[in-house]
Structure formats: C-alpha cells, structure tokens
Enzyme design. Structure first.
Site, PDB file in Angstrom:
ATOM      1  N   HIS A 116      -3.936   3.614   2.258  1.00  0.00           N
ATOM      2  CA  HIS A 116      -3.531   4.359   1.067  1.00  0.00           C
ATOM      3  C   HIS A 116      -3.890   3.647  -0.248  1.00  0.00           C
ATOM      4  O   HIS A 116      -3.385   4.022  -1.307  1.00  0.00           O
ATOM      5  CB  HIS A 116      -2.018   4.616   1.081  1.00  0.00           C
ATOM      6  CG  HIS A 116      -1.590   5.602   2.122  1.00  0.00           C
ATOM      7  ND1 HIS A 116      -2.145   6.853   2.216  1.00  0.00           N
ATOM      8  CD2 HIS A 116      -0.678   5.519   3.117  1.00  0.00           C
ATOM      9  CE1 HIS A 116      -1.591   7.503   3.233  1.00  0.00           C
ATOM     10  NE2 HIS A 116      -0.706   6.717   3.799  1.00  0.00           N
ATOM     11  N   HIS A 129       1.223  -1.636   8.832  1.00  0.00           N
ATOM     12  CA  HIS A 129       0.910  -0.198   8.847  1.00  0.00           C
ATOM     13  C   HIS A 129       1.892   0.652   9.664  1.00  0.00           C
ATOM     14  O   HIS A 129       2.223   1.754   9.259  1.00  0.00           O
ATOM     15  CB  HIS A 129      -0.519   0.095   9.326  1.00  0.00           C
ATOM     16  CG  HIS A 129      -0.851   1.565   9.408  1.00  0.00           C
ATOM     17  ND1 HIS A 129      -0.924   2.367   8.292  1.00  0.00           N
ATOM     18  CD2 HIS A 129      -1.117   2.375  10.478  1.00  0.00           C
ATOM     19  CE1 HIS A 129      -1.245   3.612   8.681  1.00  0.00           C
ATOM     20  NE2 HIS A 129      -1.354   3.644   9.986  1.00  0.00           N
ATOM     21  N   HIS A 187      -4.375  -4.225   8.773  1.00  0.00           N
ATOM     22  CA  HIS A 187      -3.590  -3.003   8.586  1.00  0.00           C
ATOM     23  C   HIS A 187      -4.098  -1.974   9.600  1.00  0.00           C
ATOM     24  O   HIS A 187      -5.167  -1.379   9.416  1.00  0.00           O
ATOM     25  CB  HIS A 187      -3.791  -2.525   7.144  1.00  0.00           C
ATOM     26  CG  HIS A 187      -2.815  -1.489   6.723  1.00  0.00           C
ATOM     27  ND1 HIS A 187      -1.526  -1.791   6.344  1.00  0.00           N
ATOM     28  CD2 HIS A 187      -2.912  -0.146   6.644  1.00  0.00           C
ATOM     29  CE1 HIS A 187      -0.894  -0.686   6.017  1.00  0.00           C
ATOM     30  NE2 HIS A 187      -1.702   0.342   6.211  1.00  0.00           N
ATOM     31  N   GLU A 241       0.804  -1.235   0.000  1.00  0.00           N
ATOM     32  CA  GLU A 241       0.000   0.000   0.000  1.00  0.00           C
ATOM     33  C   GLU A 241       0.835   1.283   0.000  1.00  0.00           C
ATOM     34  O   GLU A 241       0.305   2.357  -0.239  1.00  0.00           O
ATOM     35  CB  GLU A 241      -0.986  -0.012   1.182  1.00  0.00           C
ATOM     36  CG  GLU A 241      -0.364   0.320   2.503  1.00  0.00           C
ATOM     37  CD  GLU A 241      -1.060   1.497   3.172  1.00  0.00           C
ATOM     38  OE1 GLU A 241      -2.160   1.869   2.786  1.00  0.00           O
ATOM     39  OE2 GLU A 241      -0.448   2.059   4.083  1.00  0.00           O
ATOM     40  N   ASN A 242       2.147   1.160   0.243  1.00  0.00           N
ATOM     41  CA  ASN A 242       3.031   2.333   0.189  1.00  0.00           C
ATOM     42  C   ASN A 242       4.060   2.214  -0.936  1.00  0.00           C
ATOM     43  O   ASN A 242       5.063   2.937  -0.944  1.00  0.00           O
ATOM     44  CB  ASN A 242       3.793   2.499   1.514  1.00  0.00           C
ATOM     45  CG  ASN A 242       2.890   2.656   2.716  1.00  0.00           C
ATOM     46  OD1 ASN A 242       2.866   1.805   3.601  1.00  0.00           O
ATOM     47  ND2 ASN A 242       2.140   3.730   2.747  1.00  0.00           N
TER      48      ASN A 242
HETATM   49 FE   FE2 Z   1      -0.838   2.268   6.120  1.00  0.00          FE
END
Ligand code: FE2
Length: 258
Positions: A68, A174, A149, A39-40
């Site tokens: 995200h 996360h 997360h 997600e990043n």
């Molecule tokens: Fe996150």
C-alpha cells in the site's frame, strides 16, 4: 546494539499505540534503533507526510512500507523528502523512493531493506530472493535488517533460511497476525515470520468486523472501514552482538490496551 521492530501500524488506533509505547520501550530497554512498518498507517492504506512525521516524533527511526506504499495521492511527489523511509525494492513503481537505506548506529553501518513477497501479492517486479542477492552484493554494511512484506508464511521462512548467514534480522510483515516462531537462525539471524500489527484489537486484521462479515457472507462491496476501540501493540526486540554483528536474542512483544 538493540533494535525494536514494530509491526504494521493500522490507522489512528495503531498510531496511538506507537505513541503510547515506542519512546517508553526505547528508554526502558535501551534501544538503539526503531524500525516500524507504516504502510497501513494512514487510515489503513498508505502513509502521508504528516503521519510520517508523527511516527518519527513517536520515536521511530526508519519506516518500512509494503503493497500500500502508493495508496495515498501524491506520495510519489514527496517520497524523496522522506529520507527515513524505505519502500519495497522489488515493487512497481520502482522510480520513487528507496528500497534500502544505510543508517549509522553506534558507529556501524546498518542497511535496512524493504521487500515484497511474490506469492499472492501484486506489483512484484522480481522475486525477493533475486533483489536481496543484488542488495547484498551492492550495499556496503556491517549489519543487514530486512522487512519482507509478504502474505505466505512459507515464502518468508524460506527467504529467512536463504539469507540468515548474511543478515542479522529478517522479519515478516503484512498479515497483521503475530507468529510465535521468533528464533535465531543459523546462530546468526533473528527472525519472526510476522511481527503482527499495532491497531484495533477487535477487528479483522484492522478492519471493522461487521463490514468484513457482510462482505464474506453477502458479497457486499463494503468500504473496509478501520475498526475503533482498544489497541494492540506487536513487535520484537533483537539484540545484536557488537563484536560479531550476529543476533543473539529475540524477544516478542504483544501488549493489549486494557
Ligand atoms: Fe500489506
């Protein structure tokens, strides 16, 4: 069955760490399934179709996401083509992508679920406890793997106790900081509160140190540029007993680039 779980991939340094290590670990440890939080992966926020393909080429089988997920423009339009990705099942918007996918590994049905925490998080549509209960009732699988997360360690640990007897692996993501509490819960479920990150080591959870300091100290609205430099790779390897579908071991991985 052996499963490699890889922590949040942050920006270009994180992607390089995945490219440097996942295929090698897969071969050396005879890994059957690789689950990685992406997600990043696109400059610290979200993912693109190109980076999705890049992570799969690096040996990842299923990509989990988080708060995200929809940070990059137009992901809603292409997410349905990304069938090796799960996005939080309890996060707005709910209409794009899937929160749980079942894949076949060694003739077993393995369900991979992505959820978001309720504590200190935004866009959570219902407590992860309620969503997980529904998924367990609806999805037919031999093995359940969950990436929760979430920010709060307490929420992730409580969730693990609630579902340990019905899931084989529950990992948190996360925070980008690996916790040293990997364990087998209830003689059934391999768990760790946070897998940690794959990203720049000299950073504040992946961001440039000076910028974050200026924000904290001077209240400056800095951009939170992704840090550069040497990388760290964080994850876990879990072994699941083929007869019982219970996790029997969990090994934490943390490697720093020299
Ligand atoms: Fe996150």
């Amino acid at each position: 069955m052996k499963v490699l779980l890889v922590g949040d991939v942050v920006g270009a340094v994180g992607r390089k760490m995945v490219a440097d290590h996942v295929l090698r670990i897969k071969e050396e440890e005879k890994i059957d399934l690789v689950v990685c939080n992406g997600e990043n992966s696109a400059h610290g926020k979200g993912i693109t179709k190109k980076i999705y393909a890049q992570l799969l080429n690096s040996g990842v089988d299923v990509i989990t996401m988080g708060n995200h997920t929809f940070s990059k423009k137009n992901l809603e339009e292409v997410i349905d083509e990304m069938d090796q990705m799960v996005r939080p099942a309890n996060m707005q918007p709910l209409e794009f992508g899937k929160g749980c996918r079942v894949v076949e590994v060694n003739q077993k049905k393995v369900a991979i679920t992505n959820l978001i925490g309720e504590v200190f998080m935004v866009n959570c549509t219902e407590p992860p406890f309620d969503t997980m209960e529904k998924i367990l009732n609806e999805i037919d699988a031999d093995i359940h793997i969950v990436d929760l997360h979430a920010e709060a360690t307490s929420e992730k640990i409580a969730f693990t106790y609630e579902f340990a007897q019905r899931c084989s692996i529950i990992v948190g993501t996360h925070t980008h900081v690996q916790t040293a509490d990997e364990r087998i819960v209830d003689d059934h479920c391999a768990a760790i509160t946070d897998l940690g990150m794959c990203g720049p080591y000299h950073s504040v959870i992946g961001r440039d140190v000076d910028e974050v300091l200026r924000r904290f100290k001077n209240k400056e609205h800095t951009r939170f540029t992704i840090a550069e430099g040497k990388g760290i790779f964080c994850g876990c390897i879990v072994e699941i007993d083929d007869d019982t579908n219970k996790a029997v071991s969990i090994k934490r991985i943390q490697m720093k680039e020299q």
